[in-house]
Design a protein around this motif. Structure first.
Motif, PDB file in Angstrom:
ATOM      1  N   ILE A 101       4.800   6.244   6.991  1.00  0.00           N
ATOM      2  CA  ILE A 101       4.208   5.198   6.157  1.00  0.00           C
ATOM      3  C   ILE A 101       5.184   4.037   6.001  1.00  0.00           C
ATOM      4  CG2 ILE A 101       3.416   4.629   3.823  1.00  0.00           C
ATOM      5  CD1 ILE A 101       2.164   7.424   3.714  1.00  0.00           C
ATOM      6  N   PHE A 102       6.464   4.324   5.786  1.00  0.00           N
ATOM      7  CA  PHE A 102       7.446   3.256   5.668  1.00  0.00           C
ATOM      8  C   PHE A 102       7.576   2.484   6.985  1.00  0.00           C
ATOM      9  CE2 PHE A 102       9.606   5.846   2.125  1.00  0.00           C
ATOM     10  CZ  PHE A 102       8.908   5.167   1.143  1.00  0.00           C
ATOM     11  N   LEU A 103       7.505   3.208   8.106  1.00  0.00           N
ATOM     12  CA  LEU A 103       7.546   2.543   9.413  1.00  0.00           C
ATOM     13  C   LEU A 103       6.347   1.612   9.569  1.00  0.00           C
ATOM     14  CD1 LEU A 103       8.726   2.161  12.265  1.00  0.00           C
ATOM     15  CD2 LEU A 103       7.345   4.148  12.972  1.00  0.00           C
ATOM     16  N   LEU A 104       5.171   2.109   9.210  1.00  0.00           N
ATOM     17  CA  LEU A 104       3.966   1.276   9.293  1.00  0.00           C
ATOM     18  C   LEU A 104       4.012   0.113   8.308  1.00  0.00           C
ATOM     19  CD1 LEU A 104       1.222   4.013   9.748  1.00  0.00           C
ATOM     20  CD2 LEU A 104       2.069   2.393  11.460  1.00  0.00           C
ATOM     21  N   ALA A 105       4.630   0.333   7.134  1.00  0.00           N
ATOM     22  CA  ALA A 105       4.760  -0.745   6.145  1.00  0.00           C
ATOM     23  C   ALA A 105       5.684  -1.839   6.649  1.00  0.00           C
ATOM     24  CB  ALA A 105       5.265  -0.191   4.814  1.00  0.00           C
ATOM     25  N   PHE A 106       6.518  -1.517   7.622  1.00  0.00           N
ATOM     26  CA  PHE A 106       7.337  -2.532   8.265  1.00  0.00           C
ATOM     27  C   PHE A 106       6.609  -3.134   9.468  1.00  0.00           C
ATOM     28  CE2 PHE A 106      10.314  -3.314  11.832  1.00  0.00           C
ATOM     29  CZ  PHE A 106      10.833  -4.513  11.373  1.00  0.00           C
ATOM     30  N   LEU A 107       6.042  -2.287  10.327  1.00  0.00           N
ATOM     31  CA  LEU A 107       5.451  -2.765  11.581  1.00  0.00           C
ATOM     32  C   LEU A 107       4.165  -3.562  11.386  1.00  0.00           C
ATOM     33  CD1 LEU A 107       5.994   0.256  13.997  1.00  0.00           C
ATOM     34  CD2 LEU A 107       7.231  -1.928  13.925  1.00  0.00           C
ATOM     35  N   VAL A 165       6.583  -7.025   1.771  1.00  0.00           N
ATOM     36  CA  VAL A 165       6.136  -5.662   2.087  1.00  0.00           C
ATOM     37  C   VAL A 165       6.921  -5.127   3.282  1.00  0.00           C
ATOM     38  CG1 VAL A 165       4.209  -4.323   3.023  1.00  0.00           C
ATOM     39  CG2 VAL A 165       3.834  -5.857   1.093  1.00  0.00           C
ATOM     40  N   GLY A 166       7.048  -5.941   4.322  1.00  0.00           N
ATOM     41  CA  GLY A 166       7.767  -5.514   5.513  1.00  0.00           C
ATOM     42  C   GLY A 166       9.230  -5.219   5.235  1.00  0.00           C
ATOM     43  N   LEU A 167       9.844  -6.031   4.396  1.00  0.00           N
ATOM     44  CA  LEU A 167      11.251  -5.816   4.037  1.00  0.00           C
ATOM     45  C   LEU A 167      11.417  -4.508   3.263  1.00  0.00           C
ATOM     46  CD1 LEU A 167      14.120  -6.956   4.133  1.00  0.00           C
ATOM     47  CD2 LEU A 167      13.603  -8.158   1.994  1.00  0.00           C
ATOM     48  N   VAL A 168      10.529  -4.258   2.318  1.00  0.00           N
ATOM     49  CA  VAL A 168      10.578  -2.991   1.566  1.00  0.00           C
ATOM     50  C   VAL A 168      10.384  -1.819   2.530  1.00  0.00           C
ATOM     51  CG1 VAL A 168       9.397  -1.554  -0.154  1.00  0.00           C
ATOM     52  CG2 VAL A 168       9.873  -3.955  -0.642  1.00  0.00           C
TER      53      VAL A 168
END
Length: 169
Positions: free
Chosen positions: A5-11, A45-48
């Motif tokens: 989820i964190f990867l997708l929140a960045f990508l 969002v991407g930075l987080v």
């Protein structure tokens, strides 16, 4: 699962920002003030997502990152909702068009630029592109809502880290 989820929140924001810049510089679509603010929300969002991915937090910090994702995406969905509302207005109720963001940043104080951008201008009411019946802010709202749901799932413990053995991790 939480790292995914964190990867997708960045990508996802990175890809959406790339699409936005493609639309601006290749397709020639000029972003309105609300579009700029939505871009900043996606950047947050991407930075987080990137920081959380690199940090690989335990349970407590993972929940903090989930909250931050939901908050920044909530701001984004609010901005997209404002633009969708402007796009739904009858032509006689649309606010007047304003100067470009670049011009406003050169001439006006930053707070005035932010207030004007959040209110939106007539430029924000123009629908210059649609896909499957949704305009650009419609699609950004969809992605922001998905990010909110993912952030809330992390925040409320529906998605945990394998590392999370106890509540202090």
């Amino acid at each position: 699962m939480r790292r995914l989820i964190f990867l997708l929140a960045f990508l996802v924001p990175a890809v959406l920002l790339a699409v936005a810049f493609y639309m601006e510089y290749v397709m020639g679509l000029e972003p309105c003030p609300l579009c700029w603010l939505q871009r900043f929300a996606f950047m947050a969002v991407g930075l987080v997502g990137l920081i959380a991915l690199l940090h690989n937090p335990g349970n407590v910090m993972g929940r903090v990152y989930g909250l931050l994702l939901a908050v920044f995406a909530g701001v984004g969905v609010g901005l997209a909702g404002r633009q969708l509302w402007l796009q739904s207005l009858p032509p006689d109720q649309v606010p007047a068009c304003g100067p470009s963001v670049e011009y406003m940043l050169e001439v006006f104080p930053l707070m005035d630029v932010l207030m004007t951008a959040m209110r939106g201008t007539g430029d924000c009411a123009v629908v210059s592109w649609r896909f499957l019946g949704l305009s650009i802010p419609g699609w950004t709202a969809v992605f922001f809502v998905l990010i909110i749901l993912a952030g809330l799932a992390i925040l409320f413990g529906a998605v945990r880290s394998r590392r999370s053995q106890g509540w202090m991790n």
